[in-house]
Design a protein around this motif. Structure first.
Motif, PDB file in Angstrom:
ATOM      1  N   SER A 237    -103.692 -68.356  19.757  1.00  0.00           N
ATOM      2  CA  SER A 237    -104.862 -68.848  20.971  1.00  0.00           C
ATOM      3  C   SER A 237    -105.344 -68.560  22.185  1.00  0.00           C
ATOM      4  O   SER A 237    -105.857 -68.326  22.571  1.00  0.00           O
ATOM      5  CB  SER A 237    -103.767 -70.270  21.351  1.00  0.00           C
ATOM      6  N   LYS A 238    -104.524 -67.713  22.478  1.00  0.00           N
ATOM      7  CA  LYS A 238    -104.339 -67.317  24.301  1.00  0.00           C
ATOM      8  C   LYS A 238    -104.495 -65.807  24.230  1.00  0.00           C
ATOM      9  O   LYS A 238    -106.029 -65.788  25.001  1.00  0.00           O
ATOM     10  CB  LYS A 238    -102.908 -66.355  24.531  1.00  0.00           C
ATOM     11  N   ILE A 239    -105.054 -65.157  22.614  1.00  0.00           N
ATOM     12  CA  ILE A 239    -105.676 -64.257  22.040  1.00  0.00           C
ATOM     13  C   ILE A 239    -107.422 -64.466  21.986  1.00  0.00           C
ATOM     14  O   ILE A 239    -108.392 -63.515  22.778  1.00  0.00           O
ATOM     15  CB  ILE A 239    -104.972 -63.126  21.463  1.00  0.00           C
ATOM     16  N   ASN A 240    -107.233 -65.435  21.611  1.00  0.00           N
ATOM     17  CA  ASN A 240    -108.979 -65.541  21.361  1.00  0.00           C
ATOM     18  C   ASN A 240    -109.134 -66.750  22.680  1.00  0.00           C
ATOM     19  O   ASN A 240    -110.192 -65.632  22.986  1.00  0.00           O
ATOM     20  CB  ASN A 240    -108.924 -66.982  20.323  1.00  0.00           C
ATOM     21  N   ASN A 241    -108.463 -66.800  23.231  1.00  0.00           N
ATOM     22  CA  ASN A 241    -109.258 -67.321  24.551  1.00  0.00           C
ATOM     23  C   ASN A 241    -110.019 -66.237  26.016  1.00  0.00           C
ATOM     24  O   ASN A 241    -110.923 -65.867  26.220  1.00  0.00           O
ATOM     25  CB  ASN A 241    -108.737 -67.616  25.995  1.00  0.00           C
ATOM     26  N   GLU A 242    -109.236 -65.276  25.862  1.00  0.00           N
ATOM     27  CA  GLU A 242    -109.298 -63.844  26.779  1.00  0.00           C
ATOM     28  C   GLU A 242    -110.800 -63.784  25.881  1.00  0.00           C
ATOM     29  O   GLU A 242    -111.237 -62.489  26.311  1.00  0.00           O
ATOM     30  CB  GLU A 242    -107.429 -63.030  25.990  1.00  0.00           C
ATOM     31  N   ASN A 243    -110.561 -63.038  23.798  1.00  0.00           N
ATOM     32  CA  ASN A 243    -111.814 -63.005  23.944  1.00  0.00           C
ATOM     33  C   ASN A 243    -112.679 -63.489  24.029  1.00  0.00           C
ATOM     34  O   ASN A 243    -113.804 -62.555  24.634  1.00  0.00           O
ATOM     35  CB  ASN A 243    -111.750 -62.915  22.579  1.00  0.00           C
TER      36      ASN A 243
ATOM     37  N   ASP B  52    -111.088 -53.516  17.878  1.00  0.00           N
ATOM     38  CA  ASP B  52    -111.703 -53.324  18.744  1.00  0.00           C
ATOM     39  C   ASP B  52    -111.789 -54.316  20.332  1.00  0.00           C
ATOM     40  O   ASP B  52    -111.910 -53.691  21.312  1.00  0.00           O
ATOM     41  CB  ASP B  52    -113.128 -54.338  18.175  1.00  0.00           C
ATOM     42  N   PHE B  53    -111.115 -55.401  20.625  1.00  0.00           N
ATOM     43  CA  PHE B  53    -110.785 -55.967  21.717  1.00  0.00           C
ATOM     44  C   PHE B  53    -109.072 -55.318  21.940  1.00  0.00           C
ATOM     45  O   PHE B  53    -109.246 -55.818  23.468  1.00  0.00           O
ATOM     46  CB  PHE B  53    -110.537 -57.254  21.564  1.00  0.00           C
TER      47      PHE B  53
ATOM     48  N   ASP C 101    -108.163 -65.669  31.472  1.00  0.00           N
ATOM     49  CA  ASP C 101    -108.938 -67.337  31.947  1.00  0.00           C
ATOM     50  C   ASP C 101    -107.371 -67.874  32.481  1.00  0.00           C
ATOM     51  O   ASP C 101    -107.715 -69.159  33.692  1.00  0.00           O
ATOM     52  CB  ASP C 101    -108.911 -67.850  31.129  1.00  0.00           C
ATOM     53  N   GLU C 102    -106.103 -67.821  32.425  1.00  0.00           N
ATOM     54  CA  GLU C 102    -105.294 -68.349  33.071  1.00  0.00           C
ATOM     55  C   GLU C 102    -104.415 -67.694  33.996  1.00  0.00           C
ATOM     56  O   GLU C 102    -104.013 -68.326  35.234  1.00  0.00           O
ATOM     57  CB  GLU C 102    -103.678 -68.540  32.242  1.00  0.00           C
TER      58      GLU C 102
ATOM     59  N   ILE D 189     -96.867 -58.868  15.025  1.00  0.00           N
ATOM     60  CA  ILE D 189     -97.060 -60.374  15.279  1.00  0.00           C
ATOM     61  C   ILE D 189     -98.258 -60.863  14.846  1.00  0.00           C
ATOM     62  O   ILE D 189     -98.065 -61.895  14.393  1.00  0.00           O
ATOM     63  CB  ILE D 189     -96.607 -60.772  17.233  1.00  0.00           C
ATOM     64  N   LEU D 190     -99.303 -60.092  14.553  1.00  0.00           N
ATOM     65  CA  LEU D 190    -100.490 -60.936  14.397  1.00  0.00           C
ATOM     66  C   LEU D 190    -100.264 -61.082  12.599  1.00  0.00           C
ATOM     67  O   LEU D 190    -100.737 -61.756  11.872  1.00  0.00           O
ATOM     68  CB  LEU D 190    -102.081 -60.620  15.293  1.00  0.00           C
ATOM     69  N   GLY D 191     -99.951 -59.762  11.825  1.00  0.00           N
ATOM     70  CA  GLY D 191    -100.503 -59.919  10.322  1.00  0.00           C
ATOM     71  C   GLY D 191    -101.212 -58.158  10.452  1.00  0.00           C
ATOM     72  O   GLY D 191    -102.248 -58.438  11.659  1.00  0.00           O
ATOM     73  N   GLU D 192    -101.420 -57.931   9.211  1.00  0.00           N
ATOM     74  CA  GLU D 192    -102.569 -57.351  10.009  1.00  0.00           C
ATOM     75  C   GLU D 192    -104.627 -57.509   9.553  1.00  0.00           C
ATOM     76  O   GLU D 192    -104.808 -57.170   9.967  1.00  0.00           O
ATOM     77  CB  GLU D 192    -102.402 -56.016   8.238  1.00  0.00           C
ATOM     78  N   GLU D 193    -104.173 -58.831   8.888  1.00  0.00           N
ATOM     79  CA  GLU D 193    -105.856 -59.391   8.742  1.00  0.00           C
ATOM     80  C   GLU D 193    -106.127 -59.049  10.646  1.00  0.00           C
ATOM     81  O   GLU D 193    -107.258 -58.939  10.116  1.00  0.00           O
ATOM     82  CB  GLU D 193    -105.712 -59.949   7.568  1.00  0.00           C
ATOM     83  N   ARG D 194    -105.429 -60.173  10.792  1.00  0.00           N
ATOM     84  CA  ARG D 194    -105.755 -61.225  12.323  1.00  0.00           C
ATOM     85  C   ARG D 194    -105.174 -59.401  13.475  1.00  0.00           C
ATOM     86  O   ARG D 194    -106.458 -59.401  13.650  1.00  0.00           O
ATOM     87  CB  ARG D 194    -104.561 -61.773  12.331  1.00  0.00           C
ATOM     88  N   TYR D 195    -105.018 -58.733  12.811  1.00  0.00           N
ATOM     89  CA  TYR D 195    -104.874 -57.413  13.601  1.00  0.00           C
ATOM     90  C   TYR D 195    -105.973 -56.434  13.568  1.00  0.00           C
ATOM     91  O   TYR D 195    -106.908 -55.818  14.308  1.00  0.00           O
ATOM     92  CB  TYR D 195    -103.156 -56.310  13.438  1.00  0.00           C
ATOM     93  N   ASN D 196    -106.718 -56.132  12.603  1.00  0.00           N
ATOM     94  CA  ASN D 196    -107.934 -55.505  11.989  1.00  0.00           C
ATOM     95  C   ASN D 196    -108.884 -56.200  12.337  1.00  0.00           C
ATOM     96  O   ASN D 196    -110.071 -56.064  13.265  1.00  0.00           O
ATOM     97  CB  ASN D 196    -108.130 -55.199  10.713  1.00  0.00           C
ATOM     98  N   GLU D 197    -108.925 -57.728  12.680  1.00  0.00           N
ATOM     99  CA  GLU D 197    -109.925 -58.214  13.513  1.00  0.00           C
ATOM    100  C   GLU D 197    -110.307 -58.326  14.610  1.00  0.00           C
ATOM    101  O   GLU D 197    -111.293 -58.303  15.346  1.00  0.00           O
ATOM    102  CB  GLU D 197    -109.774 -59.563  12.971  1.00  0.00           C
TER     103      GLU D 197
END
Length: 132
Positions: A88-94, A35-36, A60-61, A24-32
């Motif tokens: 977007s939801k994952i960024n807010n969760e981070n 850690d979370f 947050d929700e 879903i996120l793609g390899e690059e975004r997944y690697n970022e």
């Protein structure tokens, strides 16, 4: 039932969940975000017709969202959220995880400083008692 047994024998559910996130996120975004991943509240359940439903709790929700359904027979993945919504939801969760981390570090440092102050005070008290 045989497909469920195959997924349990061949791979763990964690691997399947992480593969879905990687898709879903793609390899690059997944690697970022790797850690979370251990801090996310992710739930999996097997529903009828050998489907693995992957849900994630967003603090947050205060709600659980179904992320995807994996058909255990053919391995196909059906997404419930668009990639943009999920990111977007994952960024807010981070951000929520990081703010909790800061609070926990402050709380822990306060406890450690209190223990150090107590030990110094006790040491000074013992030294004064031995002098007198």
């Amino acid at each position: 039932m045989s497909s469920t047994q195959n997924i349990i024998k061949g791979r763990s559910f964690n691997d399947t969940v992480f593969d879905v996130f990687r898709d879903i996120l793609g390899e690059e975004r997944y690697n970022e975000l790797k850690d979370f991943l251990e801090f996310y509240r992710i739930e999996c359940r097997i529903e009828e017709k050998n489907q693995l439903v992957i849900s994630m709790y967003f603090s947050d929700e205060g709600k659980w969202y179904d992320i995807a359904v994996v058909d255990l027979d053919d391995g196909s993945v059906r997404k419930f959220l668009t990639d943009r919504e999920l990111i977007s939801k994952i960024n807010n969760e981070n951000l929520h995880i990081l703010s909790n981390l800061e609070k926990e570090i402050r709380r822990t440092s306060t406890v450690i400083l209190s223990i150090i102050a107590f030990l110094i005070g006790a040491s000074i008290g013992i030294i004064i008692l031995q002098i007198l």
